[in-house]
Design a protein around this motif. Structure first.
Motif, PDB file in Angstrom:
ATOM      1  N   UNK A 251     -17.077   7.849 -22.735  1.00  0.00           N
ATOM      2  CA  UNK A 251     -17.381   6.499 -23.183  1.00  0.00           C
ATOM      3  C   UNK A 251     -16.365   5.538 -22.566  1.00  0.00           C
ATOM      4  N   UNK A 252     -16.850   4.399 -22.098  1.00  0.00           N
ATOM      5  CA  UNK A 252     -15.967   3.391 -21.518  1.00  0.00           C
ATOM      6  C   UNK A 252     -15.637   2.350 -22.580  1.00  0.00           C
ATOM      7  N   UNK A 253     -14.338   2.171 -22.828  1.00  0.00           N
ATOM      8  CA  UNK A 253     -13.889   1.236 -23.864  1.00  0.00           C
ATOM      9  C   UNK A 253     -12.913   0.237 -23.246  1.00  0.00           C
ATOM     10  N   UNK A 282      -8.418   5.475 -13.062  1.00  0.00           N
ATOM     11  CA  UNK A 282      -8.506   5.303 -11.608  1.00  0.00           C
ATOM     12  C   UNK A 282      -9.939   5.276 -11.087  1.00  0.00           C
ATOM     13  N   UNK A 283     -10.835   6.054 -11.669  1.00  0.00           N
ATOM     14  CA  UNK A 283     -12.191   6.178 -11.129  1.00  0.00           C
ATOM     15  C   UNK A 283     -13.240   5.516 -12.027  1.00  0.00           C
ATOM     16  N   UNK A 284     -12.836   4.499 -12.746  1.00  0.00           N
ATOM     17  CA  UNK A 284     -13.757   3.799 -13.632  1.00  0.00           C
ATOM     18  C   UNK A 284     -14.487   2.703 -12.870  1.00  0.00           C
ATOM     19  N   UNK A 288     -11.002  -3.936 -14.372  1.00  0.00           N
ATOM     20  CA  UNK A 288      -9.743  -3.200 -14.513  1.00  0.00           C
ATOM     21  C   UNK A 288      -9.259  -3.164 -15.955  1.00  0.00           C
ATOM     22  N   UNK A 289      -9.969  -3.841 -16.826  1.00  0.00           N
ATOM     23  CA  UNK A 289      -9.581  -3.854 -18.235  1.00  0.00           C
ATOM     24  C   UNK A 289     -10.381  -2.835 -19.054  1.00  0.00           C
ATOM     25  N   UNK A 290     -10.982  -1.878 -18.349  1.00  0.00           N
ATOM     26  CA  UNK A 290     -11.745  -0.827 -19.022  1.00  0.00           C
ATOM     27  C   UNK A 290     -11.133   0.537 -18.729  1.00  0.00           C
ATOM     28  N   UNK A 291     -11.336   1.467 -19.625  1.00  0.00           N
ATOM     29  CA  UNK A 291     -10.859   2.834 -19.455  1.00  0.00           C
ATOM     30  C   UNK A 291     -11.958   3.787 -19.918  1.00  0.00           C
ATOM     31  N   UNK A 292     -12.168   4.832 -19.135  1.00  0.00           N
ATOM     32  CA  UNK A 292     -13.157   5.837 -19.519  1.00  0.00           C
ATOM     33  C   UNK A 292     -12.462   6.922 -20.334  1.00  0.00           C
ATOM     34  N   UNK A 293     -12.974   7.176 -21.512  1.00  0.00           N
ATOM     35  CA  UNK A 293     -12.397   8.185 -22.394  1.00  0.00           C
ATOM     36  C   UNK A 293     -13.256   9.451 -22.361  1.00  0.00           C
ATOM     37  N   UNK A 294     -12.610  10.565 -22.061  1.00  0.00           N
ATOM     38  CA  UNK A 294     -13.280  11.862 -22.136  1.00  0.00           C
ATOM     39  C   UNK A 294     -12.925  12.461 -23.493  1.00  0.00           C
ATOM     40  N   UNK A 295     -13.920  12.585 -24.345  1.00  0.00           N
ATOM     41  CA  UNK A 295     -13.677  12.886 -25.754  1.00  0.00           C
ATOM     42  C   UNK A 295     -14.348  14.200 -26.160  1.00  0.00           C
ATOM     43  N   UNK A 296     -13.649  14.979 -26.965  1.00  0.00           N
ATOM     44  CA  UNK A 296     -14.223  16.176 -27.585  1.00  0.00           C
ATOM     45  C   UNK A 296     -14.021  16.046 -29.088  1.00  0.00           C
ATOM     46  N   UNK A 297     -15.113  16.163 -29.828  1.00  0.00           N
ATOM     47  CA  UNK A 297     -15.042  16.043 -31.283  1.00  0.00           C
ATOM     48  C   UNK A 297     -15.738  17.224 -31.947  1.00  0.00           C
TER      49      UNK A 297
END
Length: 349
Positions: A251-253, A282-284, A288-297
């Motif tokens: 998810x990109x936040x 880096x690869x979003x 530049x004000x976004x970050x991709x989160x790799x999440x496991x829940x």
């Protein structure tokens, strides 16, 4: 064998593959046997053991094809009939085939109408292939959670007895994911810790491979508990993922202050447990004000996962759930594709 030879004062050397479970290795050593590790699989270990026996003039005992071993396994069948005289079927894990052959001979002799089924996995199916072709054939063994069944060539005595004696009703192959789920089921619901080779029988039932046994009295053989703690942990996680209880997504936040905190708060309010969270900048694609989160829940299952998907998609426009892409029938509102099976089990009454 390690235990009994020590009790009888007979020296015993056990040869195992280099990837044998640590628990199996240490138990043999604790019972007094000398252990040697050789080869990548049981076939290579067996070849080395036979050569060693010839060189040292020792008596070689094949763990899955020696007649006395098969006879010994048959006592399991006798005990089953004594304890469950009105059973309808027995489901047995199969590697080289000694447990299946021994049990089948005993049970069919004492109660001929009992159905006998053998189970192998999609990555270790030498007996299935042998019976299909009518001859023993070598297969390539892949890494399998049921390492105790990883025999690349069916035994001579076991194969010909199963092929010609009329003691086997059917061989079935089960997928690895179901084996992991079976291990998890046995731990959570039965409080049993078993290895993958033993869990294949429960896995076959859970996978719905025996609709004909519904309502019947069935005995499943759980043939061992030699599973390392690290492998057990992996199996439990694999089982949770297969049941939709362990979910990964991207998810990109916003990468501004509070962006990640808002996402974590949303997950907490959804009732899921955050297991892992890795930011990728880096690869979003995008600003530049976004970050991709790799999440496991961790969730409570597919229904809870569906709720999570809906909430995340409403909150963030850029999100991706790979598990839901692989299982579109589990996404809310998604439709199943046409069933291509000629006689679907799910449609049978």
């Amino acid at each position: 064998m390690s235990y009994h030879t020590t009790q009888m004062g007979i020296p015993c050397i056990v040869v195992m593959p280099t990837r044998a479970p640590i628990t199996k290795l240490t138990k043999c050593q604790s019972y007094g046997a000398k252990t040697l590790l050789h080869g990548e699989n049981m076939a290579e270990a067996k070849h080395y053991a036979m050569g060693l026996a010839k060189e040292k003039k020792l008596y070689y005992v094949n763990g899955y094809d020696h007649p006395n071993v098969i006879e010994g396994q048959g006592t399991i069948g006798i005990e089953i009939i004594e304890q469950v005289p009105d059973l309808d079927a027995v489901i047995v894990p199969v590697g080289g085939g000694s447990i299946l052959t021994g049990i089948a001979v005993a049970v069919k002799h004492l109660k001929p109408d009992t159905q006998i089924y053998g189970i192998q996995t999609e990555k270790a199916y030498s007996m299935v292939e042998a019976l299909k072709r009518g001859e023993r054939v070598k297969i390539n063994i892949e890494a399998t959670i049921a390492d105790g069944l990883a025999v690349n060539l069916a035994g001579v005595n076991t194969f010909y007895n199963l092929k010609n004696a009329g003691i086997l009703d059917k061989m079935v192959i089960v997928k690895e994911d179901w084996v992991a789920r079976a291990i998890m089921h046995l731990v959570e619901n039965e409080r049993y810790v078993v290895e993958g080779a033993a869990a294949v029988t429960i896995a076959a039932l859970m996978a719905g491979l025996f609709p004909n046994l519904k309502g019947k009295k069935v005995v499943c053989i759980l043939s061992g508990g030699n599973i390392d703690t690290t492998i057990l942990a992996r199996a439990l996680e694999r089982g949770m993922a297969a049941e939709g209880r362990l979910v990964k997504f991207k998810v990109t936040v916003s990468d501004r202050p509070g962006g990640m905190a808002d996402m974590c708060a949303m997950l907490a309010n959804t009732g899921v447990t955050l297991r892992d969270c890795i930011p990728e900048r880096a690869w979003v694609k995008g600003d530049v004000f976004s970050v991709e989160m790799k999440v496991i829940v961790e969730t409570r299952g597919w229904e809870h996962t569906k709720e999570l998907v809906e909430i995340v998609k409403k909150r963030y426009k850029d999100c991706y759930f790979p598990e839901m892409s692989e299982h579109p029938d589990k996404v809310p509102g998604a439709k199943r594709g046409p069933c291509l099976a000629p006689n679907p089990v799910c449609m049978q009454k």
